[in-house]
Scaffold this motif. Structure first.
Motif, PDB file in Angstrom:
ATOM      1  N   GLU A  29       0.864  -1.152  -0.034  1.00 51.45           N
ATOM      2  CA  GLU A  29       0.091  -0.007  -0.081  1.00 51.45           C
ATOM      3  C   GLU A  29       0.888   1.309   0.191  1.00 51.45           C
ATOM      4  OE1 GLU A  29      -2.545  -0.202   3.634  1.00 51.45           O
ATOM      5  OE2 GLU A  29      -2.963  -2.476   2.876  1.00 51.45           O
ATOM      6  N   ALA A  30       2.068   1.142   0.407  1.00 53.85           N
ATOM      7  CA  ALA A  30       3.075   2.368   0.416  1.00 53.85           C
ATOM      8  C   ALA A  30       4.201   2.571  -0.440  1.00 53.85           C
ATOM      9  CB  ALA A  30       3.594   2.170   1.890  1.00 53.85           C
ATOM     10  N   VAL A  31       3.918   1.425  -1.199  1.00 51.94           N
ATOM     11  CA  VAL A  31       5.187   1.217  -2.383  1.00 51.94           C
ATOM     12  C   VAL A  31       4.533   1.356  -3.558  1.00 51.94           C
ATOM     13  CG1 VAL A  31       7.111   0.143  -3.407  1.00 51.94           C
ATOM     14  CG2 VAL A  31       6.887  -0.039  -0.841  1.00 51.94           C
ATOM     15  N   PRO A  32       4.675   2.405  -4.575  1.00 54.23           N
ATOM     16  CA  PRO A  32       3.960   2.452  -5.925  1.00 54.23           C
ATOM     17  C   PRO A  32       4.358   1.209  -6.763  1.00 54.23           C
ATOM     18  CG  PRO A  32       5.147   4.408  -5.498  1.00 54.23           C
ATOM     19  CD  PRO A  32       5.667   3.464  -4.442  1.00 54.23           C
ATOM     20  N   LEU A  33       3.164   0.791  -7.347  1.00 54.85           N
ATOM     21  CA  LEU A  33       3.255  -0.354  -8.302  1.00 54.85           C
ATOM     22  C   LEU A  33       3.561  -1.623  -7.746  1.00 54.85           C
ATOM     23  CD1 LEU A  33       4.811   1.750 -11.171  1.00 54.85           C
ATOM     24  CD2 LEU A  33       2.548   1.345 -10.806  1.00 54.85           C
ATOM     25  N   THR A  34       3.304  -1.856  -6.527  1.00 56.45           N
ATOM     26  CA  THR A  34       3.847  -2.928  -5.694  1.00 56.45           C
ATOM     27  C   THR A  34       2.731  -3.602  -5.070  1.00 56.45           C
ATOM     28  OG1 THR A  34       6.067  -2.148  -5.608  1.00 56.45           O
ATOM     29  CG2 THR A  34       5.549  -3.836  -4.058  1.00 56.45           C
ATOM     30  N   ARG A  35       2.835  -4.942  -5.024  1.00 59.13           N
ATOM     31  CA  ARG A  35       1.763  -6.002  -4.287  1.00 59.13           C
ATOM     32  C   ARG A  35       2.443  -6.558  -3.527  1.00 59.13           C
ATOM     33  NH1 ARG A  35      -0.605 -10.696  -6.338  1.00 59.13           N
ATOM     34  NH2 ARG A  35       0.333 -10.154  -8.210  1.00 59.13           N
ATOM     35  N   ALA A  52       7.610  -9.263  -2.808  1.00 56.37           N
ATOM     36  CA  ALA A  52       6.943  -7.943  -3.390  1.00 56.37           C
ATOM     37  C   ALA A  52       6.911  -7.848  -4.599  1.00 56.37           C
ATOM     38  CB  ALA A  52       7.890  -6.897  -2.458  1.00 56.37           C
ATOM     39  N   ARG A  53       6.144  -7.598  -5.363  1.00 54.86           N
ATOM     40  CA  ARG A  53       5.901  -7.721  -6.987  1.00 54.86           C
ATOM     41  C   ARG A  53       5.845  -6.381  -7.319  1.00 54.86           C
ATOM     42  NH1 ARG A  53       7.519 -10.013 -11.711  1.00 54.86           N
ATOM     43  NH2 ARG A  53       6.084  -9.387 -13.356  1.00 54.86           N
ATOM     44  N   THR A  54       6.820  -5.894  -8.046  1.00 51.85           N
ATOM     45  CA  THR A  54       6.679  -4.407  -8.719  1.00 51.85           C
ATOM     46  C   THR A  54       6.522  -4.647 -10.090  1.00 51.85           C
ATOM     47  OG1 THR A  54       8.136  -3.582  -6.603  1.00 51.85           O
ATOM     48  CG2 THR A  54       7.814  -2.177  -8.597  1.00 51.85           C
ATOM     49  N   ALA A  55       5.622  -3.965 -10.657  1.00 52.66           N
ATOM     50  CA  ALA A  55       5.516  -4.164 -12.210  1.00 52.66           C
ATOM     51  C   ALA A  55       4.511  -3.005 -12.483  1.00 52.66           C
ATOM     52  CB  ALA A  55       4.378  -5.658 -12.337  1.00 52.66           C
ATOM     53  N   LEU A  56       4.713  -2.680 -13.807  1.00 56.23           N
ATOM     54  CA  LEU A  56       3.952  -1.900 -14.664  1.00 56.23           C
ATOM     55  C   LEU A  56       3.425  -2.815 -15.806  1.00 56.23           C
ATOM     56  CD1 LEU A  56       2.718   1.014 -15.052  1.00 56.23           C
ATOM     57  CD2 LEU A  56       4.997   1.605 -16.275  1.00 56.23           C
ATOM     58  N   GLY A  57       2.269  -3.018 -15.809  1.00 52.14           N
ATOM     59  CA  GLY A  57       1.821  -3.927 -16.800  1.00 52.14           C
ATOM     60  C   GLY A  57       2.500  -5.351 -16.630  1.00 52.14           C
ATOM     61  N   PRO A  58       2.953  -5.961 -17.884  1.00 51.88           N
ATOM     62  CA  PRO A  58       3.464  -7.233 -17.737  1.00 51.88           C
ATOM     63  C   PRO A  58       5.068  -7.260 -17.501  1.00 51.88           C
ATOM     64  CG  PRO A  58       3.323  -6.229 -20.095  1.00 51.88           C
ATOM     65  CD  PRO A  58       2.663  -5.386 -19.392  1.00 51.88           C
ATOM     66  N   ILE A  59       5.352  -5.766 -17.284  1.00 49.71           N
ATOM     67  CA  ILE A  59       6.988  -5.721 -17.212  1.00 49.71           C
ATOM     68  C   ILE A  59       7.243  -5.221 -15.579  1.00 49.71           C
ATOM     69  CG2 ILE A  59       9.133  -4.333 -17.583  1.00 49.71           C
ATOM     70  CD1 ILE A  59       7.622  -3.716 -20.088  1.00 49.71           C
ATOM     71  N   GLY A  60       7.896  -6.308 -15.047  1.00 55.43           N
ATOM     72  CA  GLY A  60       8.131  -6.316 -13.784  1.00 55.43           C
ATOM     73  C   GLY A  60       9.043  -7.376 -12.953  1.00 55.43           C
ATOM     74  N   PHE A  61       9.527  -7.024 -11.575  1.00 52.78           N
ATOM     75  CA  PHE A  61      10.369  -8.082 -10.891  1.00 52.78           C
ATOM     76  C   PHE A  61       9.590  -8.386  -9.703  1.00 52.78           C
ATOM     77  CE2 PHE A  61      11.648  -3.703  -9.862  1.00 52.78           C
ATOM     78  CZ  PHE A  61      11.879  -3.912  -8.547  1.00 52.78           C
ATOM     79  N   ASP A  62      10.304  -9.528  -9.109  1.00 52.30           N
ATOM     80  CA  ASP A  62       9.714  -9.977  -7.721  1.00 52.30           C
ATOM     81  C   ASP A  62      11.161  -9.898  -6.646  1.00 52.30           C
ATOM     82  OD1 ASP A  62       7.286 -10.829  -8.759  1.00 52.30           O
ATOM     83  OD2 ASP A  62       8.097 -12.880  -9.062  1.00 52.30           O
ATOM     84  N   ASP A  63      10.490  -9.443  -5.669  1.00 47.23           N
ATOM     85  CA  ASP A  63      11.711  -9.233  -4.507  1.00 47.23           C
ATOM     86  C   ASP A  63      11.095 -10.485  -3.366  1.00 47.23           C
ATOM     87  OD1 ASP A  63      13.390  -8.472  -2.369  1.00 47.23           O
ATOM     88  OD2 ASP A  63      12.741  -6.466  -2.450  1.00 47.23           O
ATOM     89  N   THR A  64      11.710 -11.544  -3.565  1.00 46.63           N
ATOM     90  CA  THR A  64      11.456 -12.577  -2.677  1.00 46.63           C
ATOM     91  C   THR A  64      12.208 -12.486  -1.517  1.00 46.63           C
ATOM     92  OG1 THR A  64      10.864 -13.888  -4.514  1.00 46.63           O
ATOM     93  CG2 THR A  64      11.281 -15.109  -2.328  1.00 46.63           C
ATOM     94  N   MET A  65      11.573 -12.552  -0.137  1.00 50.71           N
ATOM     95  CA  MET A  65      12.221 -12.224   1.209  1.00 50.71           C
ATOM     96  C   MET A  65      11.953 -13.284   2.090  1.00 50.71           C
ATOM     97  SD  MET A  65      11.740  -8.159   1.369  1.00 50.71           S
ATOM     98  CE  MET A  65      10.406  -8.151  -0.020  1.00 50.71           C
TER      99      MET A  65
END
Length: 144
Positions: A29-35, A52-65
């Protein structure tokens, strides 16, 4: 590696600040374009994994923690959580410490961040961008 650290104060008591900072889905909720999606059942503990999946449409990356250290605050003893980044694109670690402050809680965030495709030449720039972004996230999540 981009290494940064910051401290924030909040009027919230340590237990509440800790709860807000470690409810991982709220970071989205606090990081833009991130779920943020938690992959393990509650409650959070050592071994909890979230992405944390950050994406704009189909382009994005995962930050697995993965949570590798989990000690909630107790009385005057600060809480400490250490996350290890396990993704292919984002690597490093983050430590969150929450303890009593002058008026509520003092939060210390310390992080080492590496992006696989970013040469070390850009570590200073990455630090300069990441520090205020994460500080803003902490401020939003702990707004009294």
């Amino acid at each position: 590696m981009a290494l940064f650290r910051f401290t924030r104060e909040t009027a919230l008591p340590p237990a509440e600040a800790w709860r807000r900072l470690t409810t991982w889905e709220r970071h989205g909720e606090a990081v833009p374009l991130t779920r943020v999606t938690v992959r393990t059942p509650p409650p959070t503990r050592v071994g909890t994994v979230f992405v944390a999946r950050t994406a704009l449409g189909p382009i994005g990356f995962d930050d697995t923690m993965e949570v590798v250290d989990w000690r909630p605050p107790e009385g005057a003893t600060p809480g400490r959580c250490r996350l290890e980044k396990r993704g292919g694109a984002v690597m490093g670690w983050a430590e969150i410490e929450v303890g009593p402050g002058p008026v509520g809680s003092r939060i210390v965030w310390h992080e080492e961040l590496r992006l696989r495709l970013l040469p070390p030449l850009f570590d200073g720039a990455l630090s300069a961008v990441a520090r205020p972004v994460f500080a803003r996230v902490v401020t939003r999540l702990t707004k009294a």
